[in-house]
Scaffold this motif. Structure first.
Motif, PDB file in Angstrom:
ATOM      1  N   PRO B 178      49.582  48.891  30.304  1.00 40.72           N
ATOM      2  CA  PRO B 178      48.550  47.837  30.294  1.00 40.72           C
ATOM      3  C   PRO B 178      48.155  47.391  31.706  1.00 40.72           C
ATOM      4  O   PRO B 178      46.970  47.141  31.971  1.00 40.72           O
ATOM      5  CB  PRO B 178      49.224  46.706  29.517  1.00 40.72           C
ATOM      6  N   ALA B 179      49.117  47.343  32.636  1.00 45.94           N
ATOM      7  CA  ALA B 179      48.806  46.978  34.019  1.00 45.94           C
ATOM      8  C   ALA B 179      48.104  48.137  34.732  1.00 45.94           C
ATOM      9  O   ALA B 179      47.136  47.938  35.477  1.00 45.94           O
ATOM     10  CB  ALA B 179      50.083  46.605  34.764  1.00 45.94           C
ATOM     11  N   GLN B 180      48.588  49.349  34.464  1.00 45.61           N
ATOM     12  CA  GLN B 180      48.011  50.544  35.071  1.00 45.61           C
ATOM     13  C   GLN B 180      46.533  50.701  34.669  1.00 45.61           C
ATOM     14  O   GLN B 180      45.681  50.993  35.491  1.00 45.61           O
ATOM     15  CB  GLN B 180      48.800  51.754  34.565  1.00 45.61           C
ATOM     16  N   TRP B 181      46.255  50.486  33.417  1.00 45.60           N
ATOM     17  CA  TRP B 181      44.878  50.610  32.930  1.00 45.60           C
ATOM     18  C   TRP B 181      43.984  49.482  33.437  1.00 45.60           C
ATOM     19  O   TRP B 181      42.802  49.695  33.689  1.00 45.60           O
ATOM     20  CB  TRP B 181      44.853  50.675  31.399  1.00 45.60           C
ATOM     21  N   SER B 182      44.530  48.284  33.553  1.00 47.19           N
ATOM     22  CA  SER B 182      43.724  47.186  34.117  1.00 47.19           C
ATOM     23  C   SER B 182      43.286  47.565  35.523  1.00 47.19           C
ATOM     24  O   SER B 182      42.117  47.406  35.902  1.00 47.19           O
ATOM     25  CB  SER B 182      44.529  45.876  34.178  1.00 47.19           C
ATOM     26  N   LYS B 183      44.220  48.083  36.297  1.00 43.81           N
ATOM     27  CA  LYS B 183      43.896  48.468  37.672  1.00 43.81           C
ATOM     28  C   LYS B 183      42.975  49.687  37.688  1.00 43.81           C
ATOM     29  O   LYS B 183      42.075  49.779  38.523  1.00 43.81           O
ATOM     30  CB  LYS B 183      45.178  48.758  38.465  1.00 43.81           C
ATOM     31  N   LEU B 184      43.209  50.622  36.753  1.00 46.76           N
ATOM     32  CA  LEU B 184      42.363  51.820  36.665  1.00 46.76           C
ATOM     33  C   LEU B 184      40.898  51.449  36.467  1.00 46.76           C
ATOM     34  O   LEU B 184      40.004  51.939  37.165  1.00 46.76           O
ATOM     35  CB  LEU B 184      42.833  52.693  35.492  1.00 46.76           C
ATOM     36  N   ILE B 185      40.646  50.573  35.492  1.00 44.25           N
ATOM     37  CA  ILE B 185      39.265  50.202  35.159  1.00 44.25           C
ATOM     38  C   ILE B 185      38.639  49.419  36.311  1.00 44.25           C
ATOM     39  O   ILE B 185      37.488  49.637  36.690  1.00 44.25           O
ATOM     40  CB  ILE B 185      39.231  49.398  33.843  1.00 44.25           C
ATOM     41  N   ASP B 220      33.148  47.304  30.710  1.00 50.13           N
ATOM     42  CA  ASP B 220      33.159  47.359  29.237  1.00 50.13           C
ATOM     43  C   ASP B 220      33.409  48.787  28.755  1.00 50.13           C
ATOM     44  O   ASP B 220      34.154  49.002  27.796  1.00 50.13           O
ATOM     45  CB  ASP B 220      31.817  46.857  28.673  1.00 50.13           C
ATOM     46  N   GLU B 221      32.766  49.754  29.411  1.00 51.80           N
ATOM     47  CA  GLU B 221      33.028  51.150  29.048  1.00 51.80           C
ATOM     48  C   GLU B 221      34.511  51.458  29.204  1.00 51.80           C
ATOM     49  O   GLU B 221      35.133  52.064  28.329  1.00 51.80           O
ATOM     50  CB  GLU B 221      32.210  52.104  29.933  1.00 51.80           C
ATOM     51  N   GLY B 222      35.078  51.049  30.348  1.00 46.89           N
ATOM     52  CA  GLY B 222      36.500  51.295  30.596  1.00 46.89           C
ATOM     53  C   GLY B 222      37.378  50.616  29.555  1.00 46.89           C
ATOM     54  O   GLY B 222      38.368  51.199  29.067  1.00 46.89           O
ATOM     55  N   LYS B 223      37.011  49.395  29.163  1.00 47.92           N
ATOM     56  CA  LYS B 223      37.807  48.666  28.173  1.00 47.92           C
ATOM     57  C   LYS B 223      37.765  49.341  26.809  1.00 47.92           C
ATOM     58  O   LYS B 223      38.747  49.333  26.059  1.00 47.92           O
ATOM     59  CB  LYS B 223      37.334  47.203  28.099  1.00 47.92           C
ATOM     60  N   ARG B 224      36.618  49.964  26.497  1.00 51.46           N
ATOM     61  CA  ARG B 224      36.533  50.689  25.221  1.00 51.46           C
ATOM     62  C   ARG B 224      37.456  51.912  25.236  1.00 51.46           C
ATOM     63  O   ARG B 224      38.054  52.262  24.220  1.00 51.46           O
ATOM     64  CB  ARG B 224      35.087  51.117  24.943  1.00 51.46           C
ATOM     65  N   VAL B 225      37.602  52.551  26.395  1.00 54.11           N
ATOM     66  CA  VAL B 225      38.522  53.695  26.493  1.00 54.11           C
ATOM     67  C   VAL B 225      39.960  53.208  26.322  1.00 54.11           C
ATOM     68  O   VAL B 225      40.752  53.804  25.578  1.00 54.11           O
ATOM     69  CB  VAL B 225      38.359  54.448  27.840  1.00 54.11           C
ATOM     70  N   ALA B 226      40.304  52.098  26.990  1.00 55.46           N
ATOM     71  CA  ALA B 226      41.660  51.536  26.866  1.00 55.46           C
ATOM     72  C   ALA B 226      41.968  51.214  25.410  1.00 55.46           C
ATOM     73  O   ALA B 226      43.055  51.529  24.895  1.00 55.46           O
ATOM     74  CB  ALA B 226      41.791  50.288  27.738  1.00 55.46           C
ATOM     75  N   PRO B 237      39.772  43.344  33.550  1.00 58.23           N
ATOM     76  CA  PRO B 237      39.260  43.796  34.851  1.00 58.23           C
ATOM     77  C   PRO B 237      38.057  42.987  35.343  1.00 58.23           C
ATOM     78  O   PRO B 237      37.901  42.782  36.545  1.00 58.23           O
ATOM     79  CB  PRO B 237      38.866  45.257  34.611  1.00 58.23           C
ATOM     80  N   TRP B 238      37.226  42.526  34.413  1.00 55.79           N
ATOM     81  CA  TRP B 238      36.079  41.712  34.830  1.00 55.79           C
ATOM     82  C   TRP B 238      36.547  40.392  35.435  1.00 55.79           C
ATOM     83  O   TRP B 238      36.028  39.953  36.471  1.00 55.79           O
ATOM     84  CB  TRP B 238      35.128  41.474  33.650  1.00 55.79           C
ATOM     85  N   GLU B 239      37.569  39.787  34.817  1.00 58.16           N
ATOM     86  CA  GLU B 239      38.096  38.533  35.383  1.00 58.16           C
ATOM     87  C   GLU B 239      38.769  38.789  36.729  1.00 58.16           C
ATOM     88  O   GLU B 239      38.659  37.971  37.651  1.00 58.16           O
ATOM     89  CB  GLU B 239      39.090  37.883  34.414  1.00 58.16           C
ATOM     90  N   MET B 240      39.450  39.938  36.860  1.00 59.10           N
ATOM     91  CA  MET B 240      40.044  40.297  38.156  1.00 59.10           C
ATOM     92  C   MET B 240      38.940  40.397  39.203  1.00 59.10           C
ATOM     93  O   MET B 240      39.096  39.959  40.347  1.00 59.10           O
ATOM     94  CB  MET B 240      40.747  41.666  38.056  1.00 59.10           C
ATOM     95  N   ASN B 241      37.818  40.989  38.804  1.00 63.31           N
ATOM     96  CA  ASN B 241      36.676  41.178  39.696  1.00 63.31           C
ATOM     97  C   ASN B 241      36.093  39.831  40.133  1.00 63.31           C
ATOM     98  O   ASN B 241      35.874  39.590  41.321  1.00 63.31           O
ATOM     99  CB  ASN B 241      35.623  42.008  38.947  1.00 63.31           C
ATOM    100  N   VAL B 242      35.875  38.938  39.172  1.00 61.32           N
ATOM    101  CA  VAL B 242      35.288  37.631  39.484  1.00 61.32           C
ATOM    102  C   VAL B 242      36.218  36.867  40.423  1.00 61.32           C
ATOM    103  O   VAL B 242      35.788  36.295  41.438  1.00 61.32           O
ATOM    104  CB  VAL B 242      35.020  36.828  38.192  1.00 61.32           C
ATOM    105  N   LEU B 243      37.508  36.894  40.093  1.00 61.12           N
ATOM    106  CA  LEU B 243      38.502  36.191  40.901  1.00 61.12           C
ATOM    107  C   LEU B 243      38.509  36.740  42.334  1.00 61.12           C
ATOM    108  O   LEU B 243      38.502  35.984  43.304  1.00 61.12           O
ATOM    109  CB  LEU B 243      39.875  36.414  40.266  1.00 61.12           C
ATOM    110  N   ALA B 244      38.508  38.064  42.445  1.00 61.50           N
ATOM    111  CA  ALA B 244      38.614  38.691  43.770  1.00 61.50           C
ATOM    112  C   ALA B 244      37.380  38.397  44.616  1.00 61.50           C
ATOM    113  O   ALA B 244      37.486  38.163  45.822  1.00 61.50           O
ATOM    114  CB  ALA B 244      38.813  40.196  43.624  1.00 61.50           C
ATOM    115  N   THR B 245      36.199  38.396  43.992  1.00 60.76           N
ATOM    116  CA  THR B 245      34.980  38.165  44.783  1.00 60.76           C
ATOM    117  C   THR B 245      34.857  36.694  45.173  1.00 60.76           C
ATOM    118  O   THR B 245      34.047  36.346  46.021  1.00 60.76           O
ATOM    119  CB  THR B 245      33.703  38.581  44.013  1.00 60.76           C
ATOM    120  N   LYS B 246      35.634  35.828  44.534  1.00 59.16           N
ATOM    121  CA  LYS B 246      35.598  34.405  44.902  1.00 59.16           C
ATOM    122  C   LYS B 246      36.620  34.072  45.974  1.00 59.16           C
ATOM    123  O   LYS B 246      36.687  32.946  46.437  1.00 59.16           O
ATOM    124  CB  LYS B 246      35.871  33.538  43.662  1.00 59.16           C
TER     125      LYS B 246
END
Lengths: 303, 303
Positions: B178-185, B220-226, B237-246
């Protein structure tokens, strides 16, 4: 009877038109830089490659004092069209204006600045600027011309004959949109992919092992938009792509040159126009929209 | 009891692990360049930023003559993992091997070269190499560890405790996918978009005015694969993205550094792996496939 022509912009396309037309008409040329105007006035415009001659013309950086032309050719890039068209607002009321820009929307930009009859042109001519006063003529494909709004077909035909007399291939069409859209879909795809990858237009674009499939899908999206707009394409953009990548020497798309030089690209009137048309017509174009967003991002990264 | 650790690769991640682990274990370090090995042997490895100390270790360019370690950490980029793993074939039969690479498939590459128990690790630690012998520790996020195949959880837990003793945050998980895939996406999207646009990971990536929407759709595409792979993501991953860009200072994704330096990117084990998993599972990922094709094209344009 077209006796005087004003060519706006003397990049590759403007230089090819101005040089050739100088053989059959009095040509004035509007350019941005004073030293460019001085050089053109002093040396004329040398055409090399497929044709060999020097055209004599009058160049200037403003239309003040230029004789009234019968025909204006707008040959700037789309990114410079708005100020170029604005500079002619209120001038040359007797002239016909021809647009040659990539993408969609050049005619509308010109129209906001005057009531001139407009001829829409599409060209795949290509060449290389050797200097401010020399252009190498490479691809001598025809210029397609058609009426915009209620411009009479006779006017279009007259411009087409003038170009032919000057030594350029040309064809007057009752409707130029099929040709315009073929080039739009081709350019949106090939220029966008080239700008993002850094690859010239080579075998990668048609080979299924590389991104032939991506290019094919991008063009299919474009073709669905054309169909929704009731445009029956003049040429199939995928076939244009395959043919071009087989020609041997890989063409360097202008959008790739632009991003490498850190210049604004023509993304808005090419990819932007295609995506906006798709939205207006309710056609889903996720890959073209992605290409548009990514190239816009590439521009945002200049600094 | 882990007393001897061999760290393979001393880029940012390898240096952070090696430097910290040198405080609690005998550390050897395998590097590619002779002068890098000499410098590490002479000066040790200075950690700055969040921690301040110099770790003493033994560095070499081949495993010949190195003492048998209890634990091997593979810290090369994915592009260098195959030869690094092959160099250990037939050696260190008593060691546990930990992979830290981005994307998917590092464990399989290691497995083809030996029967070691494997611990899968995922880390978002980041830093900057100041020199061959100094690394600046920037982001001190935890390393997540889990068993690969039938590695006992106790082994994973022992490695996690060793990292914690060395001053690094760590967490042993029964399943690290689950962590590996979050980072993958996250990586497939952010690295791919950054590599193509030239933008660091900044506000453009989360802002709807720019390409927030594209990034969202790619994730979203990546999440559908997961979901199709039955992976219940550790972080969105989207929340990781928002957090990181802030976070303010924009991170420079490694794939962007790679394309700017004309180096091979990690595209195959990141975007390539995601697209191949999608195919295997019958999930349609047109935008991720486009990103993959375009970055591959960007690499093809190196010359």
């Amino acid at each position: 009877m077209i006796e005087r022509v004003c060519v706006v912009g003397a990049g590759v396309i403007g230089s090819l038109y101005a040089g050739h037309l100088a053989r059959v008409a009095d040509v004035t040329c509007l350019v941005r830089r004073e030293e460019h105007a001085r050089a053109l006035n002093e040396h004329g415009l040398r055409v090399s490659g497929r044709h060999h001659f020097v055209g004599r013309l009058t160049a200037a950086t403003t239309p003040d004092g230029l004789p009234e032309p019968d025909l204006v050719l707008h040959c700037t890039k789309t990114t410079a069209l708005e100020p170029a068209a604005a500079a002619l607002a209120g001038r040359f009321p007797g002239a016909t204006v021809m647009t040659t820009q990539n993408g969609l929307g050049a005619e509308e930009i010109v129209r906001t600045h005057g009531e001139w009859p407009i001829v829409s042109a599409v060209t795949f001519m290509s060449g290389t600027k050797r200097s401010d006063t020399e252009v190498d003529y490479v691809l001598d494909t025809p210029t397609w011309l058609g009426p915009y709004e209620d411009t009479p077909f006779e006017t279009v035909d007259e411009v087409a004959h003038l170009l032919a007399d000057a030594g350029l291939k040309s064809q007057a069409l009752p409707d130029v949109r099929p040709a315009q859209w073929s080039k739009l879909i081709f350019n949106a795809t090939v220029n966008g992919v080239a700008a993002l990858t850094g690859l010239p237009h080579d075998f990668h674009f048609s080979d299924q092992e590389h991104f032939g499939e991506l290019v094919h899908t991008l063009m299919d999206e474009g073709k669905r938009v054309a169909a929704a707009a009731d445009v029956d394409l003049h040429d199939d953009p995928w076939e244009m792509n395959v043919l071009a990548t087989k020609r041997g020497s890989a063409h360097y798309p202008s959008m790739l040159e632009d991003v490498e030089a850190g210049r604004p690209t023509e993304i808005e009137l090419i990819n932007g126009a295609l995506v906006r048309e798709a939205e207006r017509l309710g056609v889903d174009v996720p890959l073209q929209a992605a290409l548009y967003a990514l190239v816009t991002g590439r521009e945002a990264a200049y600094s």
